[in-house]
Design a protein around this motif. Structure first.
Motif, PDB file in Angstrom:
ATOM      1  N   VAL A  20       8.825  10.211  -3.374  1.00 12.30           N
ATOM      2  CA  VAL A  20       7.419  10.290  -3.794  1.00 12.30           C
ATOM      3  C   VAL A  20       6.580   9.274  -3.019  1.00 12.30           C
ATOM      4  O   VAL A  20       5.488   9.582  -2.517  1.00 12.30           O
ATOM      5  CB  VAL A  20       7.298  10.055  -5.314  1.00 12.30           C
ATOM      6  CG1 VAL A  20       5.847   9.786  -5.707  1.00 12.30           C
ATOM      7  CG2 VAL A  20       7.835  11.260  -6.079  1.00 12.30           C
ATOM      8  N   SER A  21       7.079   8.055  -2.918  1.00 14.97           N
ATOM      9  CA  SER A  21       6.338   7.008  -2.219  1.00 14.97           C
ATOM     10  C   SER A  21       6.122   7.376  -0.763  1.00 14.97           C
ATOM     11  O   SER A  21       5.010   7.207  -0.222  1.00 14.97           O
ATOM     12  CB  SER A  21       7.099   5.680  -2.321  1.00 14.97           C
ATOM     13  OG  SER A  21       7.265   5.287  -3.671  1.00 14.97           O
ATOM     14  N   GLU A  22       7.152   7.879  -0.114  1.00 15.78           N
ATOM     15  CA  GLU A  22       7.030   8.238   1.299  1.00 15.78           C
ATOM     16  C   GLU A  22       6.020   9.367   1.496  1.00 15.78           C
ATOM     17  O   GLU A  22       5.171   9.306   2.396  1.00 15.78           O
ATOM     18  CB  GLU A  22       8.402   8.640   1.846  1.00 15.78           C
ATOM     19  CG  GLU A  22       9.382   7.476   1.952  1.00 15.78           C
ATOM     20  CD  GLU A  22      10.790   7.912   2.300  1.00 15.78           C
ATOM     21  OE1 GLU A  22      11.581   7.053   2.704  1.00 15.78           O
ATOM     22  OE2 GLU A  22      11.097   9.120   2.156  1.00 15.78           O
ATOM     23  N   VAL A  23       6.117  10.392   0.660  1.00 16.15           N
ATOM     24  CA  VAL A  23       5.219  11.537   0.814  1.00 16.15           C
ATOM     25  C   VAL A  23       3.772  11.136   0.545  1.00 16.15           C
ATOM     26  O   VAL A  23       2.850  11.526   1.297  1.00 16.15           O
ATOM     27  CB  VAL A  23       5.659  12.692  -0.117  1.00 16.15           C
ATOM     28  CG1 VAL A  23       4.589  13.773  -0.206  1.00 16.15           C
ATOM     29  CG2 VAL A  23       6.968  13.290   0.369  1.00 16.15           C
ATOM     30  N   LEU A  24       3.524  10.364  -0.487  1.00 14.56           N
ATOM     31  CA  LEU A  24       2.150   9.995  -0.810  1.00 14.56           C
ATOM     32  C   LEU A  24       1.560   9.024   0.210  1.00 14.56           C
ATOM     33  O   LEU A  24       0.372   9.105   0.533  1.00 14.56           O
ATOM     34  CB  LEU A  24       2.074   9.423  -2.224  1.00 14.56           C
ATOM     35  CG  LEU A  24       2.406  10.406  -3.353  1.00 14.56           C
ATOM     36  CD1 LEU A  24       2.202   9.746  -4.709  1.00 14.56           C
ATOM     37  CD2 LEU A  24       1.590  11.688  -3.244  1.00 14.56           C
ATOM     38  N   HIS A  47      12.354  -1.347   1.566  1.00 15.14           N
ATOM     39  CA  HIS A  47      11.925  -0.189   2.354  1.00 15.14           C
ATOM     40  C   HIS A  47      10.461   0.151   2.073  1.00 15.14           C
ATOM     41  O   HIS A  47       9.681   0.398   3.012  1.00 15.14           O
ATOM     42  CB  HIS A  47      12.815   1.015   2.023  1.00 15.14           C
ATOM     43  CG  HIS A  47      12.331   2.306   2.608  1.00 15.14           C
ATOM     44  ND1 HIS A  47      12.211   2.525   3.961  1.00 15.14           N
ATOM     45  CD2 HIS A  47      11.907   3.459   2.006  1.00 15.14           C
ATOM     46  CE1 HIS A  47      11.746   3.746   4.183  1.00 15.14           C
ATOM     47  NE2 HIS A  47      11.556   4.330   3.022  1.00 15.14           N
ATOM     48  N   LEU A  48      10.069   0.140   0.814  1.00 15.08           N
ATOM     49  CA  LEU A  48       8.687   0.472   0.486  1.00 15.08           C
ATOM     50  C   LEU A  48       7.712  -0.576   1.023  1.00 15.08           C
ATOM     51  O   LEU A  48       6.578  -0.240   1.382  1.00 15.08           O
ATOM     52  CB  LEU A  48       8.528   0.630  -1.023  1.00 15.08           C
ATOM     53  CG  LEU A  48       9.271   1.814  -1.666  1.00 15.08           C
ATOM     54  CD1 LEU A  48       8.845   1.990  -3.110  1.00 15.08           C
ATOM     55  CD2 LEU A  48       9.054   3.098  -0.892  1.00 15.08           C
ATOM     56  N   VAL A  53       3.762  -0.449   0.532  1.00 21.42           N
ATOM     57  CA  VAL A  53       3.751  -0.195  -0.910  1.00 21.42           C
ATOM     58  C   VAL A  53       4.241  -1.445  -1.619  1.00 21.42           C
ATOM     59  O   VAL A  53       5.429  -1.784  -1.554  1.00 21.42           O
ATOM     60  CB  VAL A  53       4.644   1.004  -1.286  1.00 21.42           C
ATOM     61  CG1 VAL A  53       4.609   1.240  -2.799  1.00 21.42           C
ATOM     62  CG2 VAL A  53       4.223   2.249  -0.535  1.00 21.42           C
ATOM     63  N   PRO A  54       3.362  -2.172  -2.309  1.00 18.62           N
ATOM     64  CA  PRO A  54       3.795  -3.394  -2.992  1.00 18.62           C
ATOM     65  C   PRO A  54       4.585  -3.071  -4.256  1.00 18.62           C
ATOM     66  O   PRO A  54       4.347  -2.059  -4.922  1.00 18.62           O
ATOM     67  CB  PRO A  54       2.485  -4.095  -3.333  1.00 18.62           C
ATOM     68  CG  PRO A  54       1.479  -2.992  -3.412  1.00 18.62           C
ATOM     69  CD  PRO A  54       1.910  -1.952  -2.420  1.00 18.62           C
ATOM     70  N   PHE A  55       5.514  -3.950  -4.579  1.00 14.38           N
ATOM     71  CA  PHE A  55       6.281  -3.842  -5.820  1.00 14.38           C
ATOM     72  C   PHE A  55       5.666  -4.762  -6.858  1.00 14.38           C
ATOM     73  O   PHE A  55       5.341  -5.918  -6.571  1.00 14.38           O
ATOM     74  CB  PHE A  55       7.738  -4.222  -5.589  1.00 14.38           C
ATOM     75  CG  PHE A  55       8.577  -4.136  -6.836  1.00 14.38           C
ATOM     76  CD1 PHE A  55       9.089  -2.927  -7.254  1.00 14.38           C
ATOM     77  CD2 PHE A  55       8.825  -5.265  -7.608  1.00 14.38           C
ATOM     78  CE1 PHE A  55       9.853  -2.824  -8.409  1.00 14.38           C
ATOM     79  CE2 PHE A  55       9.584  -5.177  -8.764  1.00 14.38           C
ATOM     80  CZ  PHE A  55      10.097  -3.955  -9.160  1.00 14.38           C
TER      81      PHE A  55
END
Length: 451
Positions: A20-24, A47-48, A53-55
């Motif tokens: 989901v993260s990669e696609v968005l 990876h994110l 993409v912050p955690f």
């Protein structure tokens, strides 16, 4: 769906959450991600971070969310989890990965759910569609996150295996063709009752309407009772192994469409072991018919289907004994179906992490079919208790030891069957990993025999 500068919170960083993260991010969404167990997903967090993409730790979510985010829930995260409650309280819309995938899809979805047989039915249905010339994607619970599989251009169909976990978090999702295979106790470590579990499965047709079709198993009392009560808002096609009046039925040595009075295939065209797999084939044929596939393509397509790994998969033969990997049998009913597929005596390797289900009926089946039981994992004591006094049961510490002991106990003509009736996560990374360990151990023994 607009794809510019929308905001999302990704909850759960397993396979689905990463996809989901990669696609968005590819579509320029602003994202943050969270997981209640960051130590377990350190690689995913790293990876994110490379994607921007912050955690955010669960305790910091309230300070981070603005309320205009779409919170996308991974199927392994229960709706009762703290990050979900925080997202709701902040005013976020909460949906699952399957719901998001359906919103991106440009081809009709055929969805398959049930307690057992989902993966085989899904794979066979995709095979039937492809054999008829349809460009078909296959994803969902079968292993590939659906969000990735719906994206290619030019798809004619998307076949989605759907778990109860995935169906919990749908909103507008409705497949063109929905398949309800069967219902038996499973995941009762997550659901408070069988009724709650069944309700999650039944959501597959919650948004169905004109033009949609439900394929329902007439032989499963709970499924058929639900299907009959849907009324006329959805077309229903029933299938049955025992009732010749069902729309898709078995008559003699043929599978027939009783409405057209036309044979769809011979039973011998189905290349899979066990009556449960014959039922899966009926369901796949019914779904293909509902989608408009020419039934003249069915016999050859069935014959060319090779089955799936870890589902009654032959992996070795040693001194007249067959070794069968059915590691995907993660509940007692699936293991019962596997045992009943064999007329020969079975040395059964059973056990793992129980999912809140009882083993009494499995114990009765083992007593009828097994020469011996080798119990592994956390449920080993429960398994041995279920067969006590009726069939020998030994506890084994590792898969390699279980396979070696099975070789000692089995006689020519027997079957050594891994059909665990449990989840794998007490000893293995996944059911696939468990099956691979079994296969490697069996093939190593075969190699030493031939050396």
């Amino acid at each position: 769906m607009s794809e510019t500068r929308q905001r999302a919170l990704v909850i759960g960083l397993g396979k689905s959450g990463i996809a989901v993260s990669e696609v968005l991010r590819e579509r320029n969404w602003d994202l943050v991600a969270t997981d209640e167990f960051p130590d377990r997903v350190a690689d995913a967090i790293a990876h994110l971070a490379t994607l921007g993409v912050p955690f955010v730790e669960t305790d910091a979510l309230r300070r981070t969310l603005r309320g205009d985010e779409t919170a996308v829930l991974s199927p392994g995260v229960p709706p009762s989890a703290r990050p979900v409650a925080i997202a709701w309280a902040a005013g976020c819309t909460v949906i699952g990965e399957v719901e998001l995938a359906a919103r991106f899809a440009r081809a009709p979805i055929l969805g398959i759910t049930g307690t057992k047989g989902k993966s085989t039915t899904s794979a066979l249905l995709a095979h039937l569609l492809r054999a008829a010339g349809k460009k078909t994607a296959l994803g969902g619970n079968i292993g590939a996150p659906l969000i990735r599989e719906v994206l290619p251009e030019g798809l004619d169909a998307i076949v989605a295996e759907l778990s109860s976990f995935q169906l919990e978090s749908i909103d507008r999702f409705h497949p063109r063709v929905a398949v309800l295979l069967n219902l038996s106790p499973d995941h009762l470590d997550r659901y408070s009752s069988m009724d709650e579990y069944a309700s999650a499965k039944f959501r597959i047709v919650e948004n169905a309407g004109a033009g949609d079709t439900l394929v329902a198993n007439r032989d499963d009392e709970r499924v058929w009772s639900f299907a009959r009560n849907l009324g006329e808002r959805i077309t229903t096609i029933d299938f049955s192994l025992v009732d010749p009046a069902a729309r898709i039925a078995v008559r003699g040595d043929e599978i027939v469409d009783t409405r057209a009075e036309h044979a769809l295939a011979a039973i011998s065209d189905v290349p899979l072991l066990g009556r449960h797999n014959l039922a899966n084939a009926l369901a796949a044929l019914a779904a293909a018919l509902a989608f408009g596939i020419d039934p003249s393509t069915f016999p050859a397509a069935l014959r060319s289907f090779t089955g799936m790994a870890h589902r009654l998969q032959p992996v070795a033969e040693i001194a007249g004994v067959r070794y069968i990997d059915d590691s995907k049998a993660t509940n007692p009913d699936a293991a019962i179906a596997a045992l009943e597929a064999f007329a020969q005596p079975v040395v059964a390797i059973v056990g793992g992490r129980a999912k809140g289900t009882a083993f009494g009926t499995l114990g009765d089946t083992l007593a009828r079919h097994a020469r011996a039981v080798l119990a592994i994992g956390e449920a080993a004591n429960e398994i041995c208790a279920a067969v006590a006094g009726r069939v020998p049961c030994e506890r084994q510490a590792t898969m390699a030891k279980a396979v070696a002991r099975a070789r000692e106990l089995a006689r020519p003509g027997d079957v050594v069957l891994l059909s665990p009736a449990c989840a794998s996560f007490d000893m293995f990374r996944s059911a696939e990993h468990r099956g691979d360990e079994f296969s490697e151990a069996a093939r190593a023994l075969a190699g030493s025999t031939h050396a």
